[in-house]
Design a protein around this motif. Structure first.
Motif, PDB file in Angstrom:
ATOM      1  N   GLN A 166      -5.982  11.202   9.976  1.00 13.67           N
ATOM      2  CA  GLN A 166      -6.857  10.301   9.231  1.00 13.67           C
ATOM      3  C   GLN A 166      -7.373   9.213  10.170  1.00 13.67           C
ATOM      4  N   ALA A 207      -4.470   5.002   1.743  1.00 11.72           N
ATOM      5  CA  ALA A 207      -5.727   5.353   1.077  1.00 11.72           C
ATOM      6  C   ALA A 207      -6.882   5.183   2.056  1.00 11.72           C
ATOM      7  N   HIS A 208      -7.833   6.092   2.013  1.00  8.27           N
ATOM      8  CA  HIS A 208      -9.008   6.021   2.874  1.00  8.27           C
ATOM      9  C   HIS A 208      -9.814   4.758   2.547  1.00  8.27           C
ATOM     10  N   GLN A 209     -10.242   4.057   3.589  1.00  7.54           N
ATOM     11  CA  GLN A 209     -11.116   2.885   3.453  1.00  7.54           C
ATOM     12  C   GLN A 209     -12.285   3.095   4.413  1.00  7.54           C
ATOM     13  N   SER A 245       2.149   6.522  -6.989  1.00  9.77           N
ATOM     14  CA  SER A 245       1.099   7.342  -7.600  1.00  9.77           C
ATOM     15  C   SER A 245       1.122   8.793  -7.139  1.00  9.77           C
ATOM     16  N   ASP A 305       2.547   1.589  -3.480  1.00 10.40           N
ATOM     17  CA  ASP A 305       1.575   2.105  -4.446  1.00 10.40           C
ATOM     18  C   ASP A 305       1.321   3.596  -4.243  1.00 10.40           C
ATOM     19  N   ALA A 306       1.194   4.016  -2.991  1.00  9.23           N
ATOM     20  CA  ALA A 306       0.942   5.430  -2.699  1.00  9.23           C
ATOM     21  C   ALA A 306       2.124   6.291  -3.128  1.00  9.23           C
ATOM     22  N   ASN A 347       0.826  -1.211   0.000  1.00  9.86           N
ATOM     23  CA  ASN A 347       0.000   0.000   0.000  1.00  9.86           C
ATOM     24  C   ASN A 347       0.859   1.259   0.000  1.00  9.86           C
TER      25      ASN A 347
END
Length: 180
Positions: A33, A95-97, A22, A18-19, A15
């Motif tokens: 968060q 990423a927000h989930q 991107s 990937d962050a 994760n």
């Protein structure tokens, strides 16, 4: 040196990789968060490891961490770090989930279920000549949710993308509780 060189991505949670890929470093800036933090710890590990050779201890940890990591990653969690015989993970970042709490709890249930299956298979095999690594393992798991600070924490020489805050501390304390 004939050993294969591990990929640098192996040292970071997918994760986070990937962050970074991107959003770049700017996308990893500190922010508040909501997340769910999970700590999972091998119960009685110090006593368990005292009678094992170093290779067996590392083999046992690798097996247990693989089992826990697979369940965490399957639910979209981020593995923050391995601390001795514990793993710390969080759900809901980078990423927000919106369902981060459900993901964390489901991951914990899956970890405990897989451990029970593993232990049951070892008992069923009942092989007295089994390797010392093939021993029953129990884990304690603590989960807590709340708003934390997410981002790069560290020094100029070493930085981790991590979470800090009360939810982390409470999850760690909950994991240490023994419930009979």
């Amino acid at each position: 040196d004939d050993l294969p060189r591990p990929s640098p991505a192996r040292y970071f949670s997918p994760n986070v990789v990937d962050a970074l890929a991107s959003a770049g470093a700017a996308g990893m800036a500190a922010r508040r968060q909501p997340v769910a933090v999970l700590f999972a710890d091998v119960r009685g590990f110090t006593h368990l490891s005292e009678g094992l050779k170093a290779r067996a201890v590392v083999g046992l940890l690798k097996e247990v961490f693989q089992l826990a990591s697979d369940r965490i990653l399957e639910r979209g969690g981020t593995i923050d770090k391995f601390i001795g015989d514990s793993v710390m993970a969080y759900f809901g970042a980078p990423a927000h989930q919106p369902d981060h709490v459900l993901r964390a709890v489901s991951s914990a249930v899956d970890i405990l279920g897989c451990l029970e299956e593993r232990n049951r298979a070892l008992r069923a095999a009942g092989d007295p000549s089994a390797l010392p690594v093939e021993i029953a393992v129990q884990m304690g798991i603590g989960i807590h949710t709340g708003v934390v600070i997410v981002g790069d924490v560290g020094s100029d020489r070493r930085t981790d993308f991590t979470v800090v805050g009360d939810a982390v501390n409470v999850a760690h304390r909950l994991e240490k509780l023994v419930v009979d």
